[in-house]
Design an enzyme around this catalytic site. Structure first.
Site, PDB file in Angstrom:
ATOM      1  N   LEU A  37      11.549 -12.213  29.302  1.00 59.89           N
ATOM      2  CA  LEU A  37      11.852 -11.384  30.469  1.00 59.89           C
ATOM      3  C   LEU A  37      11.759  -9.921  30.046  1.00 59.89           C
ATOM      4  CD1 LEU A  37      14.935 -12.970  32.309  1.00 59.89           C
ATOM      5  CD2 LEU A  37      12.647 -12.641  33.232  1.00 59.89           C
ATOM      6  N   ASP A  38      11.117  -9.092  30.861  1.00 56.15           N
ATOM      7  CA  ASP A  38      11.038  -7.663  30.559  1.00 56.15           C
ATOM      8  C   ASP A  38      12.444  -7.059  30.523  1.00 56.15           C
ATOM      9  OD1 ASP A  38       8.298  -7.750  30.466  1.00 56.15           O
ATOM     10  OD2 ASP A  38       8.007  -7.084  32.531  1.00 56.15           O
ATOM     11  N   PRO A  39      12.631  -5.957  29.791  1.00 51.65           N
ATOM     12  CA  PRO A  39      13.961  -5.336  29.705  1.00 51.65           C
ATOM     13  C   PRO A  39      14.578  -5.016  31.064  1.00 51.65           C
ATOM     14  CG  PRO A  39      12.537  -4.422  28.027  1.00 51.65           C
ATOM     15  CD  PRO A  39      11.670  -5.317  28.873  1.00 51.65           C
TER      16      PRO A  39
END
Length: 304
Positions: A37-39
């Site tokens: 998951l992206d930040p």
């Protein structure tokens, strides 16, 4: 610990940040996740503990569900609001226009991976090239959008939210950008919350703060789900004691000696293999040519 713990990933944490925290809380090094998951994203992040890490390569094709915020009117180099603004458009869009274009993005579609992604080109990650200011040609990739719903849209702010249920490998920020382009303007993703992944939903997840509290109380292990839960959608086959021993030693089982084979029994299908007592031993693959159920992956615990 062996099994799965579902974390509700907080914003501004990478998936690897979460793994690092959980390694400390669980007191073990062998932990992996089921999909980055992206930040800026939050939500469902299943972590595999101990022997459950053996399942990682078998979960790549799991579908996912998101709630995504979007903003129309400009585009960035990352296709989300964290990137550098590149261009603006004053075109105003109405809610009915968005509803009209969404059918074009349902079903099987093609996407061009964004430059800020982990896709490799000639041995290099695209995001590495993007950070150097280099943009390269990317091949289109097929993805499937099973469900795409407009939850809300504010015509004054030109912002809204979507529910997206899609195949693995779908870039939601690219979807937002492509929808904007179809509308004759630009679009960026403004927020992202994963609500389902690997068969788990937000109701199955625990926050990092809660995980820390449970770890301090010595009760974190209660949140660990059995490895078998990763494959709950697969048919189960209970074998005899002799067959269980053979399977656990890596031996294939004769299909002739497996009456009532569950599922469709087609070649290549894989099943959950259970001991006579119902303990999960591993996954078996149907091989019709050899007329046997071969071992795909073992997960059994010593002493079962």
């Amino acid at each position: 610990m062996n099994g799965v713990i579902v974390i509700d990933k907080p914003q501004d944490f990478t998936s690897f940040d979460v793994v690092a925290v959980m390694r400390r809380l669980c007191g073990q090094k062998k932990i992996g996740h089921t999909g980055t998951l992206d930040p800026m994203a939050t939500g469902v992040l299943p972590l595999l503990l101990g022997k459950a890490t053996r399942a990682a390569s078998l979960l790549d094709d799991t579908d996912k569900e998101y709630r995504a915020g979007f903003q129309l009117g400009y585009r960035t180099d990352t296709q989300d609001i964290t990137g550098k603004k590149l261009q603006e458009c004053g075109e105003r869009v109405q809610k009915a226009q968005i509803e009209a274009v969404l059918p074009y993005f349902r079903g099987n579609i093609w996407q061009i991976p964004p430059m800020y992604s982990a896709v490799q080109k000639n041995g290099q990650r695209l995001y590495t090239l993007a950070r150097q200011g280099i943009e390269v040609e990317r091949d289109k990739r097929p993805v499937t959008i099973y469900e795409l719903i407009l939850n809300e849209f504010d015509e004054n702010t030109q912002s809204g939210a979507l529910t997206v249920r899609c195949s693995a490998g779908t870039y939601i920020r690219t979807l937002c950008a492509d929808i904007g382009e179809r509308l004759g303007t630009f679009g960026v993703m403004s927020s992202l919350r994963r609500t389902r992944a690997a068969g788990f939903s937000l109701k199955d997840a625990v926050s990092l703060d809660e995980a820390k509290r449970l770890s301090e109380q010595g009760t974190l292990e209660r949140m660990v789900r059995p490895t078998e839960s990763l494959f709950s959608g697969r048919p189960a086959l209970r074998v005899t004691g002799a067959q269980a021993r053979r399977f656990c030693n890596g031996g294939a089982l004769s299909l002739e000696r497996l009456p009532g084979l569950p599922g469709d029994g087609t070649d290549g299908a894989f099943l959950r293999v259970l001991s006579p007592e119902g303990s999960f031993l591993g996954l078996g693959t149907v091989d019709r040519e050899k007329a046997e159920l071969s071992v795909l992956r073992l997960f059994y615990e010593e002493g079962n």
